[in-house]
Structures are given as C-alpha cells and as structure tokens.
Write a protein that holds these residues in place. Structure first.
Motif, PDB file in Angstrom:
ATOM      1  N   LEU A 137       0.822  -1.206   0.000  1.00 47.99           N
ATOM      2  CA  LEU A 137       0.000   0.000   0.000  1.00 47.99           C
ATOM      3  C   LEU A 137       0.858   1.259   0.000  1.00 47.99           C
ATOM      4  CD1 LEU A 137      -2.705  -1.227   2.490  1.00 47.99           C
ATOM      5  CD2 LEU A 137      -3.201  -0.369   0.205  1.00 47.99           C
ATOM      6  N   TRP A 138       1.920   1.287   0.801  1.00 48.17           N
ATOM      7  CA  TRP A 138       2.787   2.465   0.851  1.00 48.17           C
ATOM      8  C   TRP A 138       3.522   2.692  -0.463  1.00 48.17           C
ATOM      9  CZ3 TRP A 138       4.692   0.239   6.094  1.00 48.17           C
ATOM     10  CH2 TRP A 138       3.800   0.618   7.098  1.00 48.17           C
ATOM     11  N   SER A 139       3.706   1.634  -1.240  1.00 46.81           N
ATOM     12  CA  SER A 139       4.368   1.779  -2.543  1.00 46.81           C
ATOM     13  C   SER A 139       3.379   2.048  -3.669  1.00 46.81           C
ATOM     14  CB  SER A 139       5.170   0.516  -2.863  1.00 46.81           C
ATOM     15  OG  SER A 139       4.307  -0.588  -3.106  1.00 46.81           O
ATOM     16  N   ALA A 140       2.088   2.226  -3.320  1.00 41.53           N
ATOM     17  CA  ALA A 140       1.019   2.511  -4.272  1.00 41.53           C
ATOM     18  C   ALA A 140       0.702   1.332  -5.178  1.00 41.53           C
ATOM     19  CB  ALA A 140       1.333   3.751  -5.106  1.00 41.53           C
ATOM     20  N   ALA A 141       1.055   0.117  -4.760  1.00 37.34           N
ATOM     21  CA  ALA A 141       0.645  -1.068  -5.509  1.00 37.34           C
ATOM     22  C   ALA A 141      -0.876  -1.195  -5.432  1.00 37.34           C
ATOM     23  CB  ALA A 141       1.308  -2.316  -4.947  1.00 37.34           C
ATOM     24  N   PRO A 142      -1.588  -1.329  -6.568  1.00 42.24           N
ATOM     25  CA  PRO A 142      -3.055  -1.297  -6.562  1.00 42.24           C
ATOM     26  C   PRO A 142      -3.726  -2.609  -6.180  1.00 42.24           C
ATOM     27  CG  PRO A 142      -2.263  -1.491  -8.804  1.00 42.24           C
ATOM     28  CD  PRO A 142      -1.031  -1.358  -7.945  1.00 42.24           C
ATOM     29  N   SER A 143      -2.937  -3.669  -5.932  1.00 42.96           N
ATOM     30  CA  SER A 143      -3.577  -4.938  -5.601  1.00 42.96           C
ATOM     31  C   SER A 143      -2.668  -5.774  -4.726  1.00 42.96           C
ATOM     32  CB  SER A 143      -3.935  -5.715  -6.874  1.00 42.96           C
ATOM     33  OG  SER A 143      -2.769  -6.043  -7.608  1.00 42.96           O
TER      34      SER A 143
END
Length: 274
Positions: A137-143
């Motif tokens: 989530l902190w790395s902006a991974a969407p899934s």
C-alpha cells in the motif's frame, strides 16, 4: 547511544495535560523518542491500569511536540486491520513531519487476540502477511492477494513522508521474531535484557542472518533495548559495547511523583554524557 522514553500512554499520563507536559519535558531533556505500547483489551481481574489506544496517543503526542521522534512498540500487528493501519501510519507520519517509527510484534495475550478475531496459532502468519500488504500500500501497488488480506484497484494517499515508509522495527525473542527482523525489519527491539543477554541475543540474530536472505535495501539492523530498570552511565556504555543503538527507559514501577525528576535526570545524567 540514543534514548527513548516508554509509558506516556498509561496510568496518570492518560490525563491530556499531564501527557503533554511530560512529553515536552522529555523533548526538552534531549530524549530522541517517545514510545507507547499497544494493548486493546487485556484479561480482566489483573489490575490493568488505564491506557490510551496507541495510534491516538501518538497523534496527540505529535501535536504537542515538534522534534522528538514517536514510536509505537510493539503494535500487536495481527489484531489490526492492515489496510486501515497502513493509512493510519501514513497519516501520522505526515502529521508528525516524518517522525514516526513503527515496532511490530505478533502478540501473546490469547484473550485479547481472540477478542479481535485472531487465533494464537495464526498470529505469526498474519504478522508476516500484514507487513507485506502494508508495504504494498505504501508503494502505491493497486492490488494484493494474500491468505488473510486481499484488495484490488485501490491506492492510498498521502504517502508517508519517510521513504519508502517509516522505519519498521520487529520485536520479540522467538526464532520467528528473529527471522522476521532479518527478512523485513529496519531494526529489532528487545525487552528487559541486561547487556550480557543482549550480546547473546545479537549472536543469535547474526546466526539467523546467515541463514535468511535480508533485502539489500534494508541495511544494518538497528538494535533497540528496554533495560530492566533505568541504567547508570557505566551500564549504558556496556549496552553500547554490546551493539545497542537505542535504549528506551520504561516508566512502569516508577512512583508517579518521581517521573518528572526521572525524565529530567536521564536528560542530564545520560543523554548529555553518553
């Protein structure tokens, strides 16, 4: 050597005026960090003192201080919802100006875990997976698709101020905790250890590191210890010689009318001289 202070989330410190005053006193005394613990619901009949919820306490501390770092240790990770916790951590890092450190543990109080819908048997697996999901989530991974948590097509902003995220410290004295520290931690946190016990534990951590793959971007494992009692200068030097980077002084067992003097004396006797 850096010095932290543990315990401003409980006992008389739940009074907002006392909490703010002591936090500022510690900051002015030169403490590097203020730490709060995490228990949500403890077994009845054990004389539990009042305590503030960890993330709320740290948010208040962020508002009444400006320089001192803020640490939660240990947050009982498997009893937290990781998508929500990732958002809380990022928000607090933003509001504090990048002063947050997050120490995590798997927990050990079975009635508390059960009350939060977690079994003792699965707490370790949840801890490992939740750390991975939060990093995603902190790395902006969407899934993310895991055994205990899955999400798709969502992101969280703002991102933490500290990149890629606030330091993650792993606590615990089990083989699983040592493996988790090597694999996923920026640091390791030990509780109630004397200097000679620290030396033996660090030997165990080094042996674990020889067997486990540590990501290259994590660097050296930072060692944080809470001593059994407030140490004198000679004992501080023994901890430093053993390889400790930070000592966190605990307030439990200190008469409340002596707490202010202890905070000031640690600043004068240890912080300025160690």
């Amino acid at each position: 050597m850096r010095f932290g202070l543990y315990g401003l989330h409980r006992d008389r410190n739940v009074d907002p005026a006392i909490l703010a005053r002591r936090a500022r006193l510690a900051e002015d005394a030169g403490f590097e960090s203020l730490w709060v613990g995490d228990h949500i619901a403890l077994p009845s009949g054990e004389g539990n003192p009042p305590r503030l919820e960890a993330m709320i306490a740290l948010t208040y501390l962020a508002a009444v201080t400006s320089r001192v770092r803020l640490g939660v240790g240990l947050i009982v990770l498997p009893q937290r919802q990781p998508v929500l916790l990732a958002k809380q951590v990022a928000s607090l890092d933003v509001l504090s100006g990048g002063r947050l450190t997050v120490a995590v543990g798997a927990g050990y109080v079975e009635p508390e875990l059960n009350a939060m819908g977690v079994t003792l048997a699965e707490r370790g697996a949840r801890t490992d997976e939740y750390l991975t999901a939060m990093r995603a989530l902190w790395s902006a991974a969407p899934s993310f698709d895991g055994r205990f948590v899955s999400y798709s097509g969502v992101v969280q902003y703002p991102s933490p101020v500290q990149k890629p995220h606030p330091p993650i410290v792993v606590g615990g004295h089990s083989a699983a905790a040592y493996r988790r520290a090597v694999r996923q931690g920026d640091g390791w946190y030990g509780w109630g250890l004397e200097p000679d016990e620290v030396s033996r534990t660090l030997d165990t951590l080094a042996e674990t590191a020889r067997r486990e793959e540590r990501p290259a971007d994590l660097g050296e494992l930072e060692i944080t210890i809470t001593p059994p009692s407030p140490p004198d200068l000679d004992t501080v030097r023994r901890y430093a010689d053993a390889g400790v980077h930070r000592l966190i002084i605990e307030l439990e067992g200190i008469d409340d009318d002596r707490v202010d003097d202890l905070i000031a004396s640690v600043g004068n006797d240890l912080v300025d001289r160690a």
